[in-house]
Design an enzyme around this catalytic site. Sequence first.
Site, PDB file in Angstrom:
ATOM      1  N   GLN B 213       1.097  -1.348   0.130  1.00  0.00           N
ATOM      2  CA  GLN B 213       0.440   0.200   0.181  1.00  0.00           C
ATOM      3  C   GLN B 213       0.943   0.729   0.193  1.00  0.00           C
ATOM      4  OE1 GLN B 213      -3.448  -0.285   0.126  1.00  0.00           O
ATOM      5  NE2 GLN B 213      -2.483  -2.383  -0.416  1.00  0.00           N
ATOM      6  N   GLY B 254     -12.300   3.440   0.396  1.00  0.00           N
ATOM      7  CA  GLY B 254     -11.377   2.693   0.893  1.00  0.00           C
ATOM      8  C   GLY B 254     -10.437   2.921  -0.434  1.00  0.00           C
ATOM      9  N   HIS B 255      -8.916   1.890   0.302  1.00  0.00           N
ATOM     10  CA  HIS B 255      -7.628   2.633  -1.629  1.00  0.00           C
ATOM     11  C   HIS B 255      -8.090   3.622  -2.648  1.00  0.00           C
ATOM     12  CE1 HIS B 255      -6.975  -2.013  -1.919  1.00  0.00           C
ATOM     13  NE2 HIS B 255      -7.891  -1.602  -2.293  1.00  0.00           N
ATOM     14  N   ASN B 256      -7.412   4.052  -3.222  1.00  0.00           N
ATOM     15  CA  ASN B 256      -7.779   4.448  -4.398  1.00  0.00           C
ATOM     16  C   ASN B 256      -9.204   4.759  -5.183  1.00  0.00           C
ATOM     17  OD1 ASN B 256      -5.474   1.980  -4.260  1.00  0.00           O
ATOM     18  ND2 ASN B 256      -4.629   3.928  -6.129  1.00  0.00           N
ATOM     19  N   SER B 274     -11.168   1.882  -5.723  1.00  0.00           N
ATOM     20  CA  SER B 274     -10.670   1.893  -6.420  1.00  0.00           C
ATOM     21  C   SER B 274     -12.139   2.583  -7.391  1.00  0.00           C
ATOM     22  CB  SER B 274     -10.412   0.721  -7.626  1.00  0.00           C
ATOM     23  OG  SER B 274      -9.015   0.814  -7.374  1.00  0.00           O
TER      24      SER B 274
END
Lengths: 362, 362, 362
Positions: B213, B254-256, B274
Amino acid sequence: MTPDDAAPRAPRGRALSAGALAQSLGGVVEGDAERLVDGLCGLVEATARDLSFCSGERYVEDLRATCAGIVLATSECVQLAGRSRGPTYIVVADPFVAYARAAEEFAFPASTPRGVHRTAILGARVVLGDGAAIDAYAVIGDDVAIGACSTIGAGAVVEQGVMMGRDVSVGPRVVICEGTRIGDRVRVLAGAILGSEGFGFVRDGELHRKIPQRGILIVEDDVEIGANTAIARGASGPTRIRRGTKIDNLVQIGHNVSVGERCLLAGQAGVAGSSVLEDDVVLAGQVGVADHLRVGRGVVAAAQTGIVGNIEAGTTVSGYPAIPHGLARRVYAVRKRLPELLHRITALEDAVRRFSKTPTPE
Amino acid sequence: MTPDDAAPRAPRGRALSAGALAQSLGGVVEGDAERLVDGLCGLVEATARDLSFCSGERYVEDLRATCAGIVLATSECVQLAGRSRGPTYIVVADPFVAYARAAEEFAFPASTPRGVHRTAILGARVVLGDGAAIDAYAVIGDDVAIGACSTIGAGAVVEQGVMMGRDVSVGPRVVICEGTRIGDRVRVLAGAILGSEGFGFVRDGELHRKIPQRGILIVEDDVEIGANTAIARGASGPTRIRRGTKIDNLVQIGHNVSVGERCLLAGQAGVAGSSVLEDDVVLAGQVGVADHLRVGRGVVAAAQTGIVGNIEAGTTVSGYPAIPHGLARRVYAVRKRLPELLHRITALEDAVRRFSKTPTPE
Amino acid sequence: MTPDDAAPRAPRGRALSAGALAQSLGGVVEGDAERLVDGLCGLVEATARDLSFCSGERYVEDLRATCAGIVLATSECVQLAGRSRGPTYIVVADPFVAYARAAEEFAFPASTPRGVHRTAILGARVVLGDGAAIDAYAVIGDDVAIGACSTIGAGAVVEQGVMMGRDVSVGPRVVICEGTRIGDRVRVLAGAILGSEGFGFVRDGELHRKIPQRGILIVEDDVEIGANTAIARGASGPTRIRRGTKIDNLVQIGHNVSVGERCLLAGQAGVAGSSVLEDDVVLAGQVGVADHLRVGRGVVAAAQTGIVGNIEAGTTVSGYPAIPHGLARRVYAVRKRLPELLHRITALEDAVRRFSKTPTPE
């Protein structure tokens, strides 16, 4: 100031050659084996200093366009991409797994605390393993044991009697309540609360009387717990998170829950008191599991599923109340047509009524 | 002690006359232009020292009964209420907007920190803009930049390499992880976690291996982030919250993920890795958006909606899986009648069976 | 280290005899009235030093097998279990309630702070009642009043003007925002945020302008608030949690909400702005209540219910949008059969079409 679109690069690791990486990851170099990288990055954002990966044929366009120095890829993807110029390839069977494994090789400089900060407060009889570190303003209670190379983040609170193994990472502002037991290599992200009192009350006339919450929380090896997640201690006997399970942010786990090995609980999932998740269960985001249930080995619950009864091992479920996913998909398809179905039923009734009025032959 | 029903008043601001307020807000005084107020309050709880507002005709009864000194109202409401005695009016086109704008005029004394508290810990190469303030027991890592007039609350942790603009307000106990970039006038309420690691794992035999990450979190100008909300950094490349977006409490991102401009994400909403929310998206409470999706510009999702596919711009959706809200309402209406429909279908089948037994003419 | 399966016992209390317990709890001893216990535990995990309880006939097998020293049970359960050897019984009408009541008798040593820690920071004009205690690195603002025997956990932040009664327990890392009023015997678990700003915005051209959040939060006597829960202050006038209400972890309560007396809000439930829960409402896990609604006295909402309209007192509801639970159960049963119903409707249409083609007698 507006934040710069040119996002800063994460700290670089030690430089590794394609040859060295191929050896440690079990792959074959195609291209310049001396090529060096010191970072990890996705195909799109990568620079010549990065190792990247192509996880399947649908990313071949990104692979052709990437600036990455080295790319982990299957031989199929390498062939599809062609090799006029571009990166050095390391051909592996599973590029995604190889990419994840490679992270360890770079030994990225971590900003984890070192040593015991002068402002950390340690209770009586605290035992610290070699290389354990405690950051600023952390508060450690009496009779706590912290294993070798474990780190406690800034402002974390570790209450009395907590025991944790080695290589544990406790993030900033985490609270680990009295008596919690934590294994090796556990990671607890910022703001999580481990082992607080469960939500147990019994009606006693005009009040809700608290049921004694006298158990503990046990977190086994290699568990990860996300930011601001809350896990209650047992009421009597332990709440238990078994080895290798990964829990996302803002997840709620009630008292005396048992989560099996290698489970994945995504963001905002919740498991109510005394329920059991067997091994390899996957709960997608916002899934809820009611209390005193058993969710069988390998069950997968789609996002927002509401589990209010036991679920047999190996099934994929969806909806509230949870039903098998294949059935659920067909139900969802028909559900959209409910207004139409109502009309069709009404039309059928009209038709039948007309028939009924038709004189039948004597 | 039982908490007093007579709730204490919030701190008063500087005294402003109806005339001065009308001028700054672009309205017309009806009544005593010299009347002074030094606070803001709804019609029901207001006192003679308060500016209040009437946002529509259904509040005219409250308007008649209010003790407010000055009331922002449309000319229609003023006429409906009558003006025998009562407050001074400031007639404006949009009283609610005018009320919100008026807050700045009073310059309410804030209890924000001033200066750098003696117990705050600053790393190496920390740059503080003029008037930046850091409260007690906050911990600031190396290479952090904090813009002019920005404030860091008590016990907050700002990890190394974080950069934030001016007039940023970081609440108590907030954690801002390594490398996060924050624009101007951003507000982060207590307990929020910005930029922690995302939930990314790949199965590698008997274990879930963490996917590196290595990205960051970018929060643009004028964003607000609620209490105990958690936003992950990117895995590779950034997670991004664009300018003017407001995020409520206990939201998970969440991530991205990329959240567009001027979005509103209500309490306990969640957006998985994403996914992209375009500009002006509204997610009501407890809405979930699955991973790798695109939610088009101006989409509105009703409470608890489960978005598991792309949503076209401009649509309002509801239910799991999300369907257009108008259709959903008709579906909900029929859904309640499902037991009845089952009976009607069975009755139809009986009728048809009877017909089938009726001898048809030779 | 792997966490030991032999979970450590919670700290023991003072030793009490069966006779003394029977007297204080209003029960009758069957067996050795001199038998001593100094802990509380469920039947399965209990040792000879523990008081346990049998809450119903379905636990009689556990009762027969228990190692508990003393067991609270109904006379029916005692008879069913037999009494060859085994524990001393205390026969009571409601063993679960008696067990909860017994907790107070043992006076378990709590690890709560004592006195004001040298690192606690107190603002001006802070008033502490007798026996009030403040733990390490807590930060108390100006003009705060903390009642007798109340305790503030490590790293908690209590902002200016907060008033709380006696015997209040504020956990580690809790934030209590400006002006919040808290009654007696309130318990706030770790990480909760009380009284932060609500989520109120009004669209003003190209931006969302914040509506002034000038009210406070009032928490009445005997309320419990779970870990990492967030409760907003009022926008104008108070948000109010009435006496005896218990709120679980990660619950979200919006501005100007009024929660009645003795309500139970389970994990991850959410109540949006200005809604009213009357007394004795129960929200199960992940229930959502939209804004500006009234949920009548004694309403029970099943897990994940989405309440988007007013609910009449005394009803049990389920589903989105919430409908009466009995109806919902029948709906869920039919819903599973929707694909089958579609086929049956199509078959009916075919049949009717065939009839239509049948020449009717002239």
